[in-house]
Write a protein that holds these residues in place. Structure first.
Motif, PDB file in Angstrom:
ATOM      1  N   LEU A  99       0.865  -1.181   0.000  1.00  0.00           N
ATOM      2  CA  LEU A  99       0.000   0.000   0.000  1.00  0.00           C
ATOM      3  C   LEU A  99       0.900   1.229   0.000  1.00  0.00           C
ATOM      4  CD1 LEU A  99      -2.870   1.094   0.042  1.00  0.00           C
ATOM      5  CD2 LEU A  99      -2.810   0.998   2.541  1.00  0.00           C
ATOM      6  N   TYR A 100       0.822   1.993  -1.086  1.00  0.00           N
ATOM      7  CA  TYR A 100       1.714   3.144  -1.272  1.00  0.00           C
ATOM      8  C   TYR A 100       1.007   4.448  -0.895  1.00  0.00           C
ATOM      9  CZ  TYR A 100       5.516   0.618  -3.553  1.00  0.00           C
ATOM     10  OH  TYR A 100       6.594  -0.207  -3.800  1.00  0.00           O
ATOM     11  N   LEU A 101       1.841   5.465  -0.696  1.00  0.00           N
ATOM     12  CA  LEU A 101       1.357   6.820  -0.438  1.00  0.00           C
ATOM     13  C   LEU A 101       1.977   7.758  -1.455  1.00  0.00           C
ATOM     14  CD1 LEU A 101       1.860   7.065   3.445  1.00  0.00           C
ATOM     15  CD2 LEU A 101      -0.204   6.391   2.227  1.00  0.00           C
ATOM     16  N   LEU A 102       1.154   8.654  -1.975  1.00  0.00           N
ATOM     17  CA  LEU A 102       1.667   9.747  -2.790  1.00  0.00           C
ATOM     18  C   LEU A 102       1.628  10.969  -1.879  1.00  0.00           C
ATOM     19  CD1 LEU A 102       0.512  10.483  -6.453  1.00  0.00           C
ATOM     20  CD2 LEU A 102       1.696  12.086  -4.967  1.00  0.00           C
ATOM     21  N   LEU A 103       2.808  11.334  -1.398  1.00  0.00           N
ATOM     22  CA  LEU A 103       2.929  12.332  -0.332  1.00  0.00           C
ATOM     23  C   LEU A 103       2.997  13.745  -0.905  1.00  0.00           C
ATOM     24  CD1 LEU A 103       3.108  11.951   2.765  1.00  0.00           C
ATOM     25  CD2 LEU A 103       5.600  12.111   2.535  1.00  0.00           C
ATOM     26  N   PHE A 104       2.110  14.621  -0.393  1.00  0.00           N
ATOM     27  CA  PHE A 104       2.048  16.005  -0.852  1.00  0.00           C
ATOM     28  C   PHE A 104       3.185  16.823  -0.239  1.00  0.00           C
ATOM     29  CE2 PHE A 104      -1.892  14.407  -2.083  1.00  0.00           C
ATOM     30  CZ  PHE A 104      -2.706  15.350  -2.701  1.00  0.00           C
ATOM     31  N   PRO A 105       3.484  17.980  -0.797  1.00  0.00           N
ATOM     32  CA  PRO A 105       4.466  18.882  -0.194  1.00  0.00           C
ATOM     33  C   PRO A 105       4.077  19.215   1.246  1.00  0.00           C
ATOM     34  CG  PRO A 105       3.892  19.643  -2.394  1.00  0.00           C
ATOM     35  CD  PRO A 105       2.947  18.522  -2.069  1.00  0.00           C
ATOM     36  N   GLY A 106       5.029  19.199   2.144  1.00  0.00           N
ATOM     37  CA  GLY A 106       4.746  19.473   3.543  1.00  0.00           C
ATOM     38  C   GLY A 106       4.466  18.221   4.353  1.00  0.00           C
ATOM     39  N   ASN A 107       4.269  17.088   3.656  1.00  0.00           N
ATOM     40  CA  ASN A 107       4.090  15.780   4.306  1.00  0.00           C
ATOM     41  C   ASN A 107       2.884  15.694   5.227  1.00  0.00           C
ATOM     42  OD1 ASN A 107       6.492  15.218   3.020  1.00  0.00           O
ATOM     43  ND2 ASN A 107       7.749  15.508   4.842  1.00  0.00           N
ATOM     44  N   GLN A 108       1.902  16.567   5.059  1.00  0.00           N
ATOM     45  CA  GLN A 108       0.720  16.554   5.918  1.00  0.00           C
ATOM     46  C   GLN A 108      -0.500  15.959   5.221  1.00  0.00           C
ATOM     47  OE1 GLN A 108       0.905  17.547   9.232  1.00  0.00           O
ATOM     48  NE2 GLN A 108       3.082  17.600   8.691  1.00  0.00           N
ATOM     49  N   LYS A 109      -0.377  15.650   3.936  1.00  0.00           N
ATOM     50  CA  LYS A 109      -1.500  15.147   3.160  1.00  0.00           C
ATOM     51  C   LYS A 109      -0.976  14.128   2.160  1.00  0.00           C
ATOM     52  CE  LYS A 109      -5.546  17.107   0.741  1.00  0.00           C
ATOM     53  NZ  LYS A 109      -6.140  18.365   0.210  1.00  0.00           N
ATOM     54  N   TRP A 110      -1.806  13.133   1.846  1.00  0.00           N
ATOM     55  CA  TRP A 110      -1.354  12.109   0.915  1.00  0.00           C
ATOM     56  C   TRP A 110      -2.534  11.421   0.242  1.00  0.00           C
ATOM     57  CZ3 TRP A 110      -0.561  11.842   6.221  1.00  0.00           C
ATOM     58  CH2 TRP A 110      -1.384  10.950   6.904  1.00  0.00           C
ATOM     59  N   VAL A 111      -2.202  10.715  -0.833  1.00  0.00           N
ATOM     60  CA  VAL A 111      -3.156   9.859  -1.531  1.00  0.00           C
ATOM     61  C   VAL A 111      -2.658   8.431  -1.376  1.00  0.00           C
ATOM     62  CG1 VAL A 111      -4.110   9.209  -3.774  1.00  0.00           C
ATOM     63  CG2 VAL A 111      -3.764  11.618  -3.238  1.00  0.00           C
ATOM     64  N   GLU A 112      -3.556   7.514  -0.999  1.00  0.00           N
ATOM     65  CA  GLU A 112      -3.171   6.110  -0.910  1.00  0.00           C
ATOM     66  C   GLU A 112      -3.315   5.456  -2.284  1.00  0.00           C
ATOM     67  OE1 GLU A 112      -3.772   4.404   3.505  1.00  0.00           O
ATOM     68  OE2 GLU A 112      -5.655   4.852   2.460  1.00  0.00           O
ATOM     69  N   VAL A 113      -2.329   4.640  -2.617  1.00  0.00           N
ATOM     70  CA  VAL A 113      -2.305   3.958  -3.913  1.00  0.00           C
ATOM     71  C   VAL A 113      -2.006   2.477  -3.682  1.00  0.00           C
ATOM     72  CG1 VAL A 113      -1.187   3.815  -6.171  1.00  0.00           C
ATOM     73  CG2 VAL A 113      -1.439   6.046  -5.044  1.00  0.00           C
ATOM     74  N   VAL A 114      -2.865   1.625  -4.211  1.00  0.00           N
ATOM     75  CA  VAL A 114      -2.622   0.184  -4.125  1.00  0.00           C
ATOM     76  C   VAL A 114      -1.670  -0.203  -5.248  1.00  0.00           C
ATOM     77  CG1 VAL A 114      -3.652  -2.113  -4.201  1.00  0.00           C
ATOM     78  CG2 VAL A 114      -4.918  -0.216  -3.155  1.00  0.00           C
ATOM     79  N   TYR A 115      -0.514  -0.738  -4.879  1.00  0.00           N
ATOM     80  CA  TYR A 115       0.435  -1.209  -5.878  1.00  0.00           C
ATOM     81  C   TYR A 115       0.605  -2.706  -5.681  1.00  0.00           C
ATOM     82  CZ  TYR A 115       4.313  -1.286  -9.138  1.00  0.00           C
ATOM     83  OH  TYR A 115       5.119  -1.547 -10.230  1.00  0.00           O
ATOM     84  N   SER A 116      -0.074  -3.486  -6.507  1.00  0.00           N
ATOM     85  CA  SER A 116      -0.100  -4.939  -6.342  1.00  0.00           C
ATOM     86  C   SER A 116       1.177  -5.610  -6.815  1.00  0.00           C
ATOM     87  CB  SER A 116      -1.290  -5.518  -7.102  1.00  0.00           C
ATOM     88  OG  SER A 116      -1.097  -5.369  -8.505  1.00  0.00           O
ATOM     89  N   GLY A 117       1.927  -4.923  -7.679  1.00  0.00           N
ATOM     90  CA  GLY A 117       3.094  -5.545  -8.297  1.00  0.00           C
ATOM     91  C   GLY A 117       2.740  -6.179  -9.625  1.00  0.00           C
ATOM     92  N   LYS A 118       1.448  -6.283  -9.915  1.00  0.00           N
ATOM     93  CA  LYS A 118       0.984  -6.847 -11.190  1.00  0.00           C
ATOM     94  C   LYS A 118       0.577  -5.733 -12.147  1.00  0.00           C
ATOM     95  CE  LYS A 118      -0.695 -11.089  -8.993  1.00  0.00           C
ATOM     96  NZ  LYS A 118      -1.865 -11.965  -8.755  1.00  0.00           N
ATOM     97  N   GLU A 119      -0.096  -4.724 -11.616  1.00  0.00           N
ATOM     98  CA  GLU A 119      -0.490  -3.554 -12.428  1.00  0.00           C
ATOM     99  C   GLU A 119       0.583  -2.489 -12.251  1.00  0.00           C
ATOM    100  OE1 GLU A 119      -5.316  -4.141 -11.836  1.00  0.00           O
ATOM    101  OE2 GLU A 119      -4.184  -2.907 -10.426  1.00  0.00           O
ATOM    102  N   THR A 120       1.443  -2.396 -13.218  1.00  0.00           N
ATOM    103  CA  THR A 120       2.625  -1.540 -13.082  1.00  0.00           C
ATOM    104  C   THR A 120       2.534  -0.244 -13.883  1.00  0.00           C
ATOM    105  OG1 THR A 120       3.722  -2.699 -14.906  1.00  0.00           O
ATOM    106  CG2 THR A 120       4.090  -3.540 -12.671  1.00  0.00           C
TER     107      THR A 120
END
Length: 469
Positions: free
Chosen positions: A79-100
């Motif tokens: 389970l990945y995070l796309l971290l915004f500037p300032g590190n106070q906000k993020w988007v979660e991204v599912v990275y299965s390793g199959k969908e690249t």
């Protein structure tokens, strides 16, 4: 608090080398986040400890909020995070390793509600579920606050509606990593419990069912679960809240858990590492025996590979602790009183003996001494004695400490020949260190804070009286 040289193994050296399965070459993740422009973002995943973040790539958004994370080496699933500037906000991204190779687009004013995914079924499922969950929570909150007569019925209807959605979602998407994530983060569903003779619900049955099914939804063979925030939290809750905090129960249940985790060597390594780290200096009195057991069974046996120097330090720590565990008879001390006479611990006639290891120059020991004195004055009529042992070797400072803090009524010990390694022999890693012994000089508590002595002794006495009936 004065800290002494010690061989305590915190295992901060532990780094798991994960060899990820490769489901294709490289990765490409496009993201467009409306509301941000000309800003740098970081892509990374949850670590084995959910308190940490492991950065894997960076990208800069253009004027429209568009950015690309791209690399030639495969990323490990999780389970990945796309971290915004300032590190106070993020988007979660599912990275299965199959969908690249996929893209995501969202308005930052409503990340979940506006999220659009292309090229990743897992992320489509992830955000669809999140939206349905958010809607269900809002409905339940609304009906719970409603004063209408049908409020409770409507709230139950909303709860049942989400449950039906969830069950259908899991059934239709059994093989997705997203389903694994949501199932792993959920509690087991407990069926209607049987009733006792008095008509009340059998709470013991409920607890036993919950514990027995706690790990049902966790796939220990999938090393991707290491890069989620769920595994550590589940282990922590299991061993600290669902397992009785006695050595026998802890050893039995943690061995069982490790056997389940053995489906994947990296997951097993982490489970052992996390548990052993929690119980080297545990919060519950007397549970260090679990650390000794796990160190012997998994590290010193060779079951799990560690460097020889690390193995040596673990062995030294085990050798120190094995004779200082709760229910062990305290070993010979070898210290002398102010007259130079050797103190025979076994000859001290006391219902309970408190060993107070301190350093005369230790600030915390100076703060603890009046509390210790007060405890002794209160409990000496019931046969409690205190042996205070200075771990430093300046005799004048020792005698001055005794006089300054009015400890003359205690039994005072000292190592005049500087022969004792208090750390290695008695596990005095920090001062003060306190042991509580029963009348036979068997350890009943170790590493006890001085402020808790009175409460512990009262509890222990009551427990002894109850077991004698």
């Amino acid at each position: 608090m004065k800290k002494r040289t010690h061989t305590a193994i915190l295992i901060s050296f532990f780094v798991i080398s994960l060899i990820s399965q490769s489901f294709g070459q490289g990765y490409r993740i496009e993201a467009t986040l409306k509301g941000y422009k000309d800003s740098s973002f970081v892509l990374g995943h949850y670590s084995y400890s959910n308190k940490q973040f492991v950065a894997k790539d960076t990208a800069k958004a253009d004027a429209s909020g568009h950015m690309v994370f791209e690399g030639n080496t495969s990323l490990p699933g999780g389970l990945y995070l796309l971290l915004f500037p300032g590190n106070q906000k993020w988007v979660e991204v599912v990275y299965s390793g199959k969908e690249t190779n996929f893209s995501l687009e969202a308005d930052t004013t409503d990340l979940v509600g506006s999220m659009k995914i292309k090229g990743s079924k897992d992320n489509e499922l992830f955000y669809a579920y999140q939206r349905e969950l958010k809607k269900g929570i809002q409905q339940i909150e609304t009906f719970s606050k409603s004063k209408a007569t049908d409020g409770p019925a409507k709230m139950k209807e909303a709860q049942d509606g989400f449950k039906a959605y969830r069950d259908k979602f899991f059934k239709e998407n059994t093989d997705s990593f997203t389903t694994k994530l949501f199932q792993m983060s959920s509690d087991p569903e407990v069926p209607t419990a049987p009733k006792l003779a008095n008509g009340k619900t059998d709470s013991v049955w409920v607890f036993n069912y919950y514990k027995a099914h706690y790990w049902d939804a966790v796939d220990f063979s999938d090393e991707r679960i290491l890069r989620t925030p769920f595994l550590e939290a589940k282990i922590d809750r299991y061993i600290k809240n669902l397992v009785v905090q006695t050595p026998d129960s802890l050893i039995k249940d943690t061995d069982w858990l490790v056997s389940k985790a053995s489906a994947n060597k990296d997951v097993k390594s982490y489970v052992v590492f996390y548990i052993i780290n929690q119980y080297e200096n545990p919060k519950t009195v007397g549970t260090e025996a679990l650390w000794v057991h796990m160190a012997n069974k998994y590290y010193l046996s060779g079951d799990m590979g560690v460097a020889e120097d690390v193995k040596k330090r673990i062995a030294e720590k085990v050798n120190t602790l094995k004779d200082l565990l709760v229910n062990k008879t305290f070993p010979v001390l070898g210290v002398s009183d102010p007259t130079g006479k050797k103190i025979n611990l076994q000859a001290i006639d006391a219902s309970y003996t408190v060993l107070f290891f301190y350093a005369a120059t230790c600030g915390h020991c100076k703060e603890a001494s009046p509390v210790l004195k007060s405890f002794y004055e209160k409990n000496k009529p019931s046969g409690v004695k205190v042996l205070a042992i200075n771990t430093e070797h300046n005799q004048e400072e020792w005698k001055s400490f005794i006089k300054t803090y009015h400890l003359e009524d205690l039994i005072n010990g000292f190592d005049p020949l500087n022969q004792i390694d208090f750390n290695r022999k008695f596990d005095v890693v920090t001062t003060p260190t306190i042991y509580v012994l029963d009348k036979n000089k068997k350890i009943i508590a170790r590493k006890m804070p001085v402020e808790q002595l009175d409460d512990f002794l009262n509890y222990y006495r009551k427990k002894q009286l109850a077991s004698a009936k």
